[in-house]
Enzyme design. Structure first.
Site, mmCIF file in Angstrom:
data_model
loop_
_atom_site.group_PDB
_atom_site.id
_atom_site.type_symbol
_atom_site.label_atom_id
_atom_site.label_comp_id
_atom_site.label_asym_id
_atom_site.label_seq_id
_atom_site.Cartn_x
_atom_site.Cartn_y
_atom_site.Cartn_z
ATOM 1 N N CYS A 102 12.964 11.938 6.252
ATOM 2 C CA CYS A 102 13.241 11.370 7.585
ATOM 3 C C CYS A 102 14.661 11.704 8.023
ATOM 4 C CB CYS A 102 13.021 9.867 7.572
ATOM 5 S SG CYS A 102 13.967 9.026 6.285
ATOM 6 N N LYS A 149 0.848 -1.204 0.000
ATOM 7 C CA LYS A 149 0.000 0.000 0.000
ATOM 8 C C LYS A 149 0.874 1.241 0.000
ATOM 9 C CE LYS A 149 -2.027 2.741 3.082
ATOM 10 N NZ LYS A 149 -2.048 3.979 2.281
ATOM 11 N N GLU A 184 9.536 16.468 14.881
ATOM 12 C CA GLU A 184 9.836 16.381 13.451
ATOM 13 C C GLU A 184 8.938 17.378 12.712
ATOM 14 O OE1 GLU A 184 8.602 12.848 11.264
ATOM 15 O OE2 GLU A 184 10.629 12.718 10.421
ATOM 16 N N GLU A 241 10.444 1.799 9.928
ATOM 17 C CA GLU A 241 11.341 2.915 9.574
ATOM 18 C C GLU A 241 10.541 4.181 9.827
ATOM 19 O OE1 GLU A 241 14.465 2.751 8.667
ATOM 20 O OE2 GLU A 241 14.586 0.585 8.502
#
Ligand code: NAD
Length: 503
Positions: free
Chosen positions: A300, A191, A398, A266
Site C-alpha cells: 500500500c 478473516k 494502484e 486501511e
C-alpha cells in the site's frame, strides 16, 4: 536474453501440505460442509497449505462465540494488567516461532524470507506496544460542573470486532489490529486473505497457548463474499476493522452503514517520492528503488510514482536504473532475494497489462517490463517507466506490482500538484537538503504519512492511515486502543435535587 531463474524446491515441496482448521470458541473445527481451500506457493508452484473453508454457518458460530465471550466471559472484565500479561506472553511466543511464521508468509505470499523475518520481528514489537497501552487506557473526569455534579467519561470496549486482512503482509497487518482490540477488552472474529491464512492460524494457536480465554479470538479462512461479507453485516458485530483495496473497502462501508457499525479502513495508495536536486542523490536513488520494488511493489505504501526535478532527471534515473539492475529477484526462500514472486498469475497478468497500456499511452519502458522465465513460480522484472504524465492510468491507479512510474517537475508547486493529483492519500516522500523545501512538501501533500529524507519506515508509536480514498481512521500510535472503545458519560449528582422541573 537472461538465463531463466533457478528456483530450488524446499523440503516442504515433498511433504504433505500443512492442514489448518478453523478456530471457533477455542476449538479447532472443520467446515460443516467439509470444504477446504488449497494454497500454492507462488514462488515454487507446489501446494503449501490446506485450510478448512468457512461459510455463513461458521461466521454465525464464530460471531456467537465472540458475543458470548464478550457478554459473559472474563476477558472484558479482567484487570488491564492481566490482559497485558497475556499479550506480552503472546509476543514472546511469536518471537520464539519467528522463523516458522516468516517461512509460512514467504511460502504463501512469495515475499523474500529475510523481509518476512523483519515483518514478524516488527509484529512482536507491536504486540508489546499494545500490551503497554492496555494499562494506560483511561477516560476523563470533570469536577468543574458545580458542587453537586461530577462527570466521568469511561472508555469501554466496543464489543465484537470483525477484522479482515489482505494478503500482502499477512502477519504484520493482523498485528496492527488484533492486539489493540484485545488490549481494549474486545473480542474478535478474524478473516485473513484466502491466499495467506496460515500464519494467522498459527497466531490463533499462540493466543490459546498464551492463556486467552476461549471465544475471545475466532479465526475463519474463506472468501470475501462467503465469509467477509457476513462478518460485516452480522448484527452482533459492533465494529469492522478492514485492510484491503479501496474497491472492497467502499463495499464494506456501505454494508456496515446498514447497521451503523463503526469502521476503520486501511486502503490503497498511489504514493509519490519527490526528489529535489539539492538532496543526497545517492541515498534518494536507493530509497526510490526500495520504495518502488519492496515486497515486489505489492505494498500500500509503495512509492510507485517517482517525481523527479527535470534538472537532474537523466542522471538520477540512470543511477536508479543501475541500482535496479543489482536488485536480486528470485526464490523467496533465498536469504539474498530482495524481490520475490508475484502473489498469483492473475495478478501478474494485471500488472503486465498496466505496463503494456502505459506504452500505448505514450510512455516508454526504461528498464525491465517483462515476466522472468523460471523453472517454477511467477516473477516480474522490476520495471521503470519514463515519460509518464499525470492523466495516464499508470500515474493514477494502484498497479500493485514492481513498477516505478517516473514524472518530472520544474517547480515545487508542480511537484505538489502531481503528488496530490490522485484519489489516494496514503503516504509520500520528499528528498531535499533544504528545510524550507521539505517543510513545504510535508505540509502541502495530502497524505497520512510523509517521509522526509527517508522512506517507508514504521514505528508502533506513530499513527498510520490514509487521507482521501486511502482510508478512514488511524492505526497504531498512542490512541490505537481507544479506537476499539466506546465513550460512556456518567453524571453523578449529590445532595438535594437542583433544577426542579415540576417542583
Ligand atoms: P482485497 O480488498 O481484495 O481483499 C482484502 C480482504 O477483504 C481479503 O481478506 C478478502 O477476502 C476480503 N474481501 C473481499 N471481498 C469482500 C467483501 N465483499 N466483504 C468483506 N470482505 C471481503 O485486497 P487484497 O487484494 O487482499 O490486498 C491488496 C489491497 O490492500 C491493496 O489495495 C493495498 O493497497 C491494500 N492494503 C492497504 C494497506 C493499508 O494499511 N492502507 C495495507 C496493506 C494492503
Amino acid at each position: 536474453m537472461n538465463a531463466p531463474l533457478k528456483i530450488s524446491m524446499p523440503a516442504e515441496a515433498s511433504a504433505a501440505p500443512k492442514a489448518y482448521r478453523l478456530l471457533i470458541d477455542g476449538k479447532h473445527v472443520d467446515a460443516r460442509d467439509g470444504r477446504t481451500l488449497a494454497r500454492q506457493s507462488p514462488g515454487h508452484g507446489f501446494t503449501v497449505s490446506h485450510y478448512a473453508q468457512a461459510g455463513e454457518a461458521e461466521v454465525e458460530a464464530a460471531v456467537q462465540a465472540a458475543h458470548k465471550a464478550f457478554e459473559t466471559g472474563p476477558w472484558p472484565r479482567m484487570k488491564a494488567t492481566e490482559r497485558a500479561a497475556i499479550l506480552l506472553k503472546a509476543a514472546d511466543l511469536i518471537e520464539a516461532r519467528l522463523e516458522d511464521i516468516a517461512r509460512l508468509d514467504a511460502l504463501e505470499s512469495g515475499k523474500p524470507i529475510a523481509q518476512a523475518r523483519g515483518e514478524i520481528g516488527g509484529a512482536v514489537d507491536i504486540w508489546r506496544y499494545a500490551a503497554s497501552l492496555a494499562r494506560t487506557l483511561s477516560g476523563e473526569s470533570y469536577a468543574n460542573l458545580g458542587d453537586a455534579m461530577l462527570g466521568v467519561v469511561l472508555r469501554e470496549p466496543i464489543g465484537v470486532v470483525s477484522i479482515i486482512t489482505p494478503w500482502n503482509f499477512p502477519f504484520l497487518i493482523v498485528s496492527q489490529k488484533l492486539p489493540f482490540a484485545l488490549a481494549a477488552g474486545c473480542t474478535a472474529v478474524v478473516k485473513p486473505s484466502e491466499m495467506t491464512s496460515a500464519s494467522t492460524f498459527v497466531l490463533g494457536d499462540i493466543l490459546m497457548q498464551a492463556g486467552l480465554p476461549a471465544g475471545v479470538v475466532n479465526i475463519l479462512a474463506g472468501f470475501g463474499a462467503d465469509v467477509g461479507a457476513p462478518m460485516v453485516s452480522h448484527p452482533l458485530v459492533e465494529m469492522v476493522s478492514f485492510t484491503g483495496s479501496t474497491r472492497v473497502g467502499k463495499m464494506t462501508m456501505a454494508s456496515a452503514a446498514q447497521s451503523l457499525k463503526k469502521v476503520s479502513m486501511e486502503l490503497g495508495g498511489k504514493n509519490g517520492q519527490i526528489v529535489f536536486p539539492d538532496s543526497d542523490l545517492e541515498a534518494a536513488a536507493d530509497a526510490a528503488v526500495f520504495g518502488g520494488f519492496f515486497n515486489a511493489g505489492e505494498c500500500c505504501n509503495a512509492g510507485s510514482r517517482l517525481i523527479v526535478h527535470e534538472a537532474i532527471a537523466d542522471d538520477f534515473l540512470s543511477a536508479v536504473k543501475a541500482l535496479t539492475a543489482r536488485v536480486t529477484v528470485g526464490d523467496p526462500l533465498d536469504d539474498q532475494t530482495k524481490v520475490g514472486a508475484m502473489i498469483s498469475s492473475d495478478h501478474l497478468t494485471k500488472v503486465a497489462d498496466y505496463v503494456a497500456a502505459a506504452a500505448t499511452e505514450g510512455s516508454s519502458v526504461y528498464s525491465g517490463g517483462k515476466q522472468l522465465a523460471s523453472n517454477a513460480g511467477q516473477y516480474l522484472d522490476p520495471t521503470i517507466i519514463r515519460g509518464v504524465t499525470e492523466e495516464m492510468a499508470i500515474a493514477r491507479e494502484e498497479v500493485f506490482g514492481p513498477v516505478l512510474s517516473v514524472l518530472t517537475f520544474e517547480s515545487i508547486e508542480k511537484a505538489l500538484h502531481i503528488a496530490n493529483n490522485t484519489p489516494y492519500g496514503l503516504s509520500a516522500g520528499v528528498w531535499s537538503a533544504s528545510i524550507d523545501t521539505c517543510m513545504s512538501v510535508a505540509r502541502g501533500v495530502r497524505s497520512g504519512t510523509v517521509w522526509v529524507n527517508t522512506f517507508m519506515e514504521g514505528y508502533p508509536e506513530l499513527p498510520f492511515g490514509g487521507y482521501k480514498q486511502s482510508g478512514l481512521g488511524r492505526e497504531l500510535g498512542k490512541r490505537a486502543v481507544e479506537d476499539y472503545t466506546e465513550e460512556k458519560t456518567i453524571q453523578f449528582h449529590r445532595g438535594q435535587r437542583t433544577g426542579w422541573w415540576v417542583g
